[in-house]
Design an enzyme around this catalytic site. Structure first.
Site, PDB file in Angstrom:
ATOM      1  N   HIS A 171      34.481  46.326  35.801  1.00 29.57           N
ATOM      2  CA  HIS A 171      33.469  47.370  35.959  1.00 29.57           C
ATOM      3  C   HIS A 171      32.152  46.824  36.493  1.00 29.57           C
ATOM      4  O   HIS A 171      31.138  47.524  36.457  1.00 29.57           O
ATOM      5  CB  HIS A 171      33.237  48.099  34.623  1.00 29.57           C
ATOM      6  CG  HIS A 171      33.172  47.176  33.440  1.00 29.57           C
ATOM      7  ND1 HIS A 171      33.989  47.308  32.356  1.00 29.57           N
ATOM      8  CD2 HIS A 171      32.402  46.094  33.209  1.00 29.57           C
ATOM      9  CE1 HIS A 171      33.723  46.348  31.489  1.00 29.57           C
ATOM     10  NE2 HIS A 171      32.753  45.603  31.975  1.00 29.57           N
ATOM     11  N   TYR A 258      28.060  30.665  37.743  1.00 23.58           N
ATOM     12  CA  TYR A 258      28.976  30.478  38.873  1.00 23.58           C
ATOM     13  C   TYR A 258      28.355  29.652  39.986  1.00 23.58           C
ATOM     14  O   TYR A 258      29.023  29.317  40.963  1.00 23.58           O
ATOM     15  CB  TYR A 258      29.394  31.821  39.478  1.00 23.58           C
ATOM     16  CG  TYR A 258      29.933  32.811  38.486  1.00 23.58           C
ATOM     17  CD1 TYR A 258      30.744  32.405  37.433  1.00 23.58           C
ATOM     18  CD2 TYR A 258      29.618  34.160  38.579  1.00 23.58           C
ATOM     19  CE1 TYR A 258      31.226  33.312  36.515  1.00 23.58           C
ATOM     20  CE2 TYR A 258      30.106  35.083  37.670  1.00 23.58           C
ATOM     21  CZ  TYR A 258      30.904  34.643  36.637  1.00 23.58           C
ATOM     22  OH  TYR A 258      31.386  35.552  35.733  1.00 23.58           O
TER      23      TYR A 258
END
Length: 488
Positions: A171, A258
């Protein structure tokens, strides 16, 4: 319509309830069967009681069953939804704790980075067991909808090795779009059109239009910097927007782990995060949030059960993809969403074998992806770094090759920015030994790893991280909720 939906990991109580009520908001689906399965009988009992109360209160013909026998739950299922957390919070705590000893500070640790890679090692053998059961006992051509993280690795393994039609669902795109609509002053989300493409948790809004007018980088930067809340909560995300020219779907805290630039120096981390909520960069933030949520649910279960008596309201159907995909497949009503599938030409400048997240349309013929999207070069470069880690991680999980696992962790952007090769090798040995009961594929590697740890000279430290908070008690949570209620 009458068919069977199996939910694996149904003990994820709040999320299972959301999926269940979303699906029942489709008028044609009120006669379906939901087969719940989990390894925890206790959690199954709780979620079944809640779902049964919803069915009874709304006088529906829906059938709900619950069993710890997974194959029994999957028998004849047309759709199988997975929201498992292999190893639970116990293993997850080690995904955060051990890397901290080596200086790796994670906010979530469930996608890549040291924690996400080990999470994938625990999940992938179980995912392949799911796929075997689906092939053997589910309905012909059953579809596997994976909500579990690490999304790309799980979906990669299910498609390449599990040989089951798999769609990965998240989502992040919807949440990012809601933010953009708010900062641009849209009256509703329907005024915003967008193309978002990349890989899960590193997806990029490459085209934005508000009421048909294209929104450029400068306008979007100015809108975020002027927003009284997001300007503080999304500092790192805004910095990436300025440098890359496009906005990332992922939260400030998630995105930070990340990349190799923002969390590698402890004294710099505070500059880029916000402690108003865990998702903006708190060390181990999602672990704390998940622990508090579990404790709250256990304590306040009677209230959750009472709230299940409310009438279903289709207007409150969520933007989670699952119910909309099932509706499109079964009724032909077309649905546009963003799905995790194998690339094969969808994104021109990412590898063909990668699991990408990109726009697609669903109807009776299945999921039809929009092909030929080209990412900005910086976005592609960042995604490719993660894809290389994901590929090695999947192959290591399949083969049980601890050396390949170490190479995957070594090539992780944040780990590589913080750790030396010697530290990575020891960190992986320690994580594999500590989590051995969830890593059957590494059973033969554990004895040698223990020996290496016994004679290692790599120094570690007892470090809680740059921005750690303690798990709050039930009384503290209750007081906070009361304060928020009064403020509203």
């Amino acid at each position: 319509m009458s068919f069977k939906i199996a939910i694996i990991g149904a003990g994820s109580v709040g999320f299972t309830k959301k999926l269940f009520t979303d699906i029942l908001c489709v008028p044609e689906f009120q006669d379906v069967e939901f087969a719940l399965t989990d390894i925890s009988e206790h959690n199954l009992e709780m979620i079944k009681a809640i779902l049964d109360r919803i069915v009874e209160s709304n006088r529906l013909p829906t059938r709900v069953t619950a069993t710890t026998d997974r194959r029994r739950a999957l028998e004849g299922a047309r759709y199988v939804i997975s929201c498992v957390r292999v190893g639970g919070l116990e293993a997850y705590a080690e995904d955060i704790r051990i890397p901290l000893k080596y200086g790796v500070d994670q906010c979530v640790g469930d996608t890549i980075c040291a924690g996400g890679i080990l999470y994938g090692q625990r999940n992938i053998p179980v995912i392949l067991d799911f796929c075997k059961d689906i092939r053997e006992v589910a309905a012909p051509d059953a579809k596997f909808l994976n909500y579990a993280n690490p999304m790309a690795m799980n979906t990669w393994a299910a498609i390449e090795y599990g040989r089951v039609e798999t769609i990965g669902l998240c989502h992040g795109v919807q949440h990012g779009a809601e933010q953009i609509a708010e900062v641009l002053g849209a009256k509703s989300l329907s005024e915003l059109d967008y193309i978002c493409s990349g890989i899960n948790h590193q997806t990029w809004f490459v085209d934005l239009r508000l009421n048909g007018r294209r929104i450029g980088k400068d306008e979007l930067v100015a809108a975020f910097e002027a927003h009284p809340v997001f300007s503080q909560q999304e500092k790192l995300r805004i910095d990436v927007l300025k440098r890359f020219g496009v906005y990332s779907t992922e939260s400030n805290g998630h995105l930070s782990e990340y990349l190799p630039w923002y969390r590698k120096r402890p004294d710099e981390i505070a500059r880029w995060i916000d402690m108003s909520d865990w998702i903006h960069g708190e060390t181990g933030g999602y672990l704390r949030h998940s622990t508090e949520t579990r404790n709250w649910f256990e304590t306040e279960f009677p209230q959750f059960l009472a709230s299940a008596e409310k009438p279903l309201d289709p207007a409150k159907r969520s933007n989670e993809h699952a119910s909309h995909i099932l509706e499109a497949l079964e009724t032909g009503r077309v649905y546009r969403g963003h799905f995790n599938v194998k690339n094969i030409g969808v994104i021109t400048n990412l590898p063909a074998d990668a699991i990408i997240e990109s726009p697609g349309f669903v109807d009776r013929f299945g999921i039809n992806m929009v092909a030929g999207i080209t990412l900005p070069e910086a976005c592609a470069a960042t995604c490719i770094s993660s894809i290389n880690v994901q590929r090695m991680s999947v192959h290591a999980a399949i083969s049980g090759d601890i050396d390949l696992l170490k190479l995957a962790v070594l090539h992780d952007p944040l780990v590589g920015a913080v750790c030396t090769p010697e530290e990575v090798w020891q960190m992986v040995d320690e994580m594999v030994v500590t989590q051995a009961r969830w890593l059957p594929q590494y059973a033969d590697a554990v004895p040698a790893a223990k020996e290496r740890l016994a004679r290692s000279t790599v120094r570690t430290r007892d470090w809680a991280g740059a921005a750690r908070r303690n798990v709050r008690s039930i009384d503290e949570l209750r007081a906070e909720k009361e304060t928020l209620k009064q403020a509203v």
